[in-house]
Design a protein around this motif. Structure first.
Motif, PDB file in Angstrom:
ATOM      1  N   ALA A  14       0.851  -1.184   0.000  1.00  0.00           N
ATOM      2  CA  ALA A  14       0.000   0.000   0.000  1.00  0.00           C
ATOM      3  C   ALA A  14       0.887   1.234   0.000  1.00  0.00           C
ATOM      4  CB  ALA A  14      -0.928   0.009   1.213  1.00  0.00           C
ATOM      5  N   GLU A  15       0.297   2.379  -0.170  1.00  0.00           N
ATOM      6  CA  GLU A  15       1.084   3.609  -0.132  1.00  0.00           C
ATOM      7  C   GLU A  15       1.762   3.791   1.222  1.00  0.00           C
ATOM      8  OE1 GLU A  15      -1.187   6.990  -1.232  1.00  0.00           O
ATOM      9  OE2 GLU A  15      -1.416   6.385  -3.337  1.00  0.00           O
ATOM     10  N   GLU A  16       1.166   3.221   2.284  1.00  0.00           N
ATOM     11  CA  GLU A  16       1.729   3.404   3.622  1.00  0.00           C
ATOM     12  C   GLU A  16       2.825   2.407   3.961  1.00  0.00           C
ATOM     13  OE1 GLU A  16      -1.309   2.966   6.552  1.00  0.00           O
ATOM     14  OE2 GLU A  16      -1.533   0.812   6.250  1.00  0.00           O
ATOM     15  N   GLY A  17       3.015   1.343   3.130  1.00  0.00           N
ATOM     16  CA  GLY A  17       4.078   0.397   3.457  1.00  0.00           C
ATOM     17  C   GLY A  17       3.859  -0.994   2.899  1.00  0.00           C
ATOM     18  N   ILE A  18       4.505  -1.969   3.533  1.00  0.00           N
ATOM     19  CA  ILE A  18       4.482  -3.342   3.062  1.00  0.00           C
ATOM     20  C   ILE A  18       4.328  -4.293   4.243  1.00  0.00           C
ATOM     21  CG2 ILE A  18       7.021  -3.598   3.179  1.00  0.00           C
ATOM     22  CD1 ILE A  18       6.806  -5.274   0.578  1.00  0.00           C
ATOM     23  N   ASN A  19       3.617  -5.392   4.018  1.00  0.00           N
ATOM     24  CA  ASN A  19       3.385  -6.399   5.048  1.00  0.00           C
ATOM     25  C   ASN A  19       3.541  -7.768   4.392  1.00  0.00           C
ATOM     26  OD1 ASN A  19       2.665  -7.563   7.488  1.00  0.00           O
ATOM     27  ND2 ASN A  19       0.469  -7.270   7.206  1.00  0.00           N
ATOM     28  N   MET A  20       4.372  -8.651   4.975  1.00  0.00           N
ATOM     29  CA  MET A  20       4.699  -9.906   4.309  1.00  0.00           C
ATOM     30  C   MET A  20       4.630 -11.089   5.271  1.00  0.00           C
ATOM     31  SD  MET A  20       7.990  -8.947   1.914  1.00  0.00           S
ATOM     32  CE  MET A  20       9.133  -9.005   3.303  1.00  0.00           C
ATOM     33  N   PHE A  21       4.140 -12.213   4.749  1.00  0.00           N
ATOM     34  CA  PHE A  21       4.207 -13.506   5.412  1.00  0.00           C
ATOM     35  C   PHE A  21       4.689 -14.490   4.352  1.00  0.00           C
ATOM     36  CE2 PHE A  21       0.850 -11.016   7.304  1.00  0.00           C
ATOM     37  CZ  PHE A  21       1.093 -11.124   8.669  1.00  0.00           C
ATOM     38  N   LEU A  22       5.890 -15.012   4.497  1.00  0.00           N
ATOM     39  CA  LEU A  22       6.494 -15.849   3.475  1.00  0.00           C
ATOM     40  C   LEU A  22       7.044 -17.142   4.077  1.00  0.00           C
ATOM     41  CD1 LEU A  22       8.530 -13.114   1.550  1.00  0.00           C
ATOM     42  CD2 LEU A  22       6.319 -14.086   0.888  1.00  0.00           C
ATOM     43  N   ALA A  23       7.094 -18.185   3.259  1.00  0.00           N
ATOM     44  CA  ALA A  23       7.657 -19.457   3.697  1.00  0.00           C
ATOM     45  C   ALA A  23       8.361 -20.127   2.531  1.00  0.00           C
ATOM     46  CB  ALA A  23       6.557 -20.365   4.246  1.00  0.00           C
ATOM     47  N   GLY A  24       9.428 -20.870   2.852  1.00  0.00           N
ATOM     48  CA  GLY A  24      10.170 -21.595   1.835  1.00  0.00           C
ATOM     49  C   GLY A  24      11.549 -21.984   2.313  1.00  0.00           C
ATOM     50  N   ASP A  25      12.404 -22.327   1.370  1.00  0.00           N
ATOM     51  CA  ASP A  25      13.787 -22.661   1.675  1.00  0.00           C
ATOM     52  C   ASP A  25      14.481 -21.471   2.335  1.00  0.00           C
ATOM     53  OD1 ASP A  25      16.326 -24.427   0.978  1.00  0.00           O
ATOM     54  OD2 ASP A  25      16.776 -22.358   0.379  1.00  0.00           O
ATOM     55  N   THR A  26      15.314 -21.756   3.318  1.00  0.00           N
ATOM     56  CA  THR A  26      15.941 -20.690   4.109  1.00  0.00           C
ATOM     57  C   THR A  26      16.669 -19.672   3.242  1.00  0.00           C
ATOM     58  OG1 THR A  26      16.230 -22.184   5.991  1.00  0.00           O
ATOM     59  CG2 THR A  26      17.587 -20.195   5.954  1.00  0.00           C
TER      60      THR A  26
ATOM     61  N   LYS B 129      -0.416 -21.101  -1.682  1.00  0.00           N
ATOM     62  CA  LYS B 129      -0.036 -20.367  -2.882  1.00  0.00           C
ATOM     63  C   LYS B 129       0.637 -19.060  -2.508  1.00  0.00           C
ATOM     64  CE  LYS B 129      -4.873 -18.903  -3.083  1.00  0.00           C
ATOM     65  NZ  LYS B 129      -6.102 -18.904  -3.902  1.00  0.00           N
ATOM     66  N   MET B 130       1.015 -18.298  -3.534  1.00  0.00           N
ATOM     67  CA  MET B 130       1.642 -16.997  -3.348  1.00  0.00           C
ATOM     68  C   MET B 130       0.665 -15.920  -3.796  1.00  0.00           C
ATOM     69  SD  MET B 130       4.499 -15.577  -2.302  1.00  0.00           S
ATOM     70  CE  MET B 130       4.026 -13.925  -1.776  1.00  0.00           C
ATOM     71  N   LEU B 131       0.330 -15.016  -2.862  1.00  0.00           N
ATOM     72  CA  LEU B 131      -0.573 -13.914  -3.163  1.00  0.00           C
ATOM     73  C   LEU B 131       0.129 -12.594  -2.909  1.00  0.00           C
ATOM     74  CD1 LEU B 131      -3.869 -15.157  -1.434  1.00  0.00           C
ATOM     75  CD2 LEU B 131      -3.339 -15.218  -3.880  1.00  0.00           C
ATOM     76  N   VAL B 132       0.076 -11.689  -3.872  1.00  0.00           N
ATOM     77  CA  VAL B 132       0.620 -10.345  -3.705  1.00  0.00           C
ATOM     78  C   VAL B 132      -0.492  -9.368  -4.059  1.00  0.00           C
ATOM     79  CG1 VAL B 132       2.475  -8.747  -4.277  1.00  0.00           C
ATOM     80  CG2 VAL B 132       2.880 -11.215  -4.404  1.00  0.00           C
ATOM     81  N   LYS B 133      -0.900  -8.547  -3.075  1.00  0.00           N
ATOM     82  CA  LYS B 133      -2.069  -7.692  -3.253  1.00  0.00           C
ATOM     83  C   LYS B 133      -1.726  -6.222  -3.038  1.00  0.00           C
ATOM     84  CE  LYS B 133      -5.247 -11.259  -1.507  1.00  0.00           C
ATOM     85  NZ  LYS B 133      -6.299 -11.544  -0.505  1.00  0.00           N
ATOM     86  N   HIS B 134      -2.357  -5.367  -3.834  1.00  0.00           N
ATOM     87  CA  HIS B 134      -2.285  -3.919  -3.642  1.00  0.00           C
ATOM     88  C   HIS B 134      -3.513  -3.509  -2.845  1.00  0.00           C
ATOM     89  CE1 HIS B 134      -2.604   0.341  -5.642  1.00  0.00           C
ATOM     90  NE2 HIS B 134      -2.252   0.401  -4.367  1.00  0.00           N
TER      91      HIS B 134
END
Length: 243
Positions: A41-53, A86-91
């Motif tokens: 968003a214009e105010e920043g970024i928020n992430m939750f990710l998983a996978g190989d180190t 799955k992988m979701l990237v949202k605005h």
């Protein structure tokens, strides 16, 4: 053995190109095989990710090469399996919705308290000035039901947009006390603490939220588990999945 790295990370920082950034991060994350959710968003970024180190850390390191994301910090935990389908990237309009556009942590955050200091305050029954410390859970009611700090206030909100009205209704109860707002990873209490201070309440935010407290202190003073928004559902004070 837990072989999957899970990270949560957020940063309030000005993003002038959220739509373009969303498209780029979607392509990059999928190319390297990550699963999870990224909100931009214009105010920043928020992430939750998983996978190989190496893949997860490499993705974050590349993001930090941009000056606007250089301060980005992550909270790490481990699981035997990837807890996302799955992988979701949202605005989005906000990376955590409060519907209070004047609350902008990127322009200046509320004072914080680190986990070690909070543990000391809880043990001694007051802050370093001798004032009563009140813990305020800013999460939704169903999250609180899985676990929270012993004695914490719970206003039974169903969504974060209800928090400002709840704060107004309970303002007089918090007068003259040191209020420590907390949430899962810190993002909600960033906005909550600013709003509380605008209401005239002496509010601090717990740096790193519950997950940061678990990482640095363990479960002292906390009852139950911490709800997380993935297939692990909850983690304990060692940050291990409990389901």
């Amino acid at each position: 053995m837990a072989a999957v790295l899970n990270i949560s990370a957020y940063l309030f920082t000005r993003i002038d190109d959220p739509a373009d950034l969303r498209a780029r991060l979607e392509q990059e994350s999928r190319e390297v095989g990550l699963k999870g959710t990224i909100l931009v968003a214009e105010e920043g970024i928020n992430m939750f990710l998983a996978g190989d180190t190496d893949i997860v850390r490499g993705f974050v390191d590349r993001l930090r090469q941009e000056e606007r994301f250089a301060p980005l910090t992550t909270k790490e935990s481990w699981s035997a399996n990837v807890p996302f389908q799955k992988m979701l990237v949202k605005h989005k309009r906000e990376i955590i919705r409060m519907d209070r556009p004047t609350i902008r942590p990127g322009a200046g955050r509320a004072p914080g308290v680190d986990p070690i200091t909070l543990r000391r305050w809880l043990a001694q029954g007051a802050d370093d000035d001798g004032r009563e410390v009140v813990l305020l859970d800013t999460r939704n009611a169903f999250e609180v039901d899985h676990g929270t700090f012993t004695g914490a206030l719970d206003w039974r909100i169903e969504k974060f947009t209800e928090f400002p009205d709840a704060a107004s209704a309970h303002r007089d109860e918090l007068a003259g006390k040191t209020v420590v707002s907390f949430c899962t990873g810190g993002i909600r209490c960033e906005k909550a603490a600013i709003h509380l201070r605008e209401e005239g309440i002496d509010a601090l935010q717990l740096d790193g939220g519950i997950l940061g407290y678990f990482e640095h202190v363990g479960g002292e003073g906390f009852t139950g588990d911490c709800f997380v928004f993935d297939e692990r559902r909850t983690v304990d004070a060692t940050l291990a999945p409990t389901n």
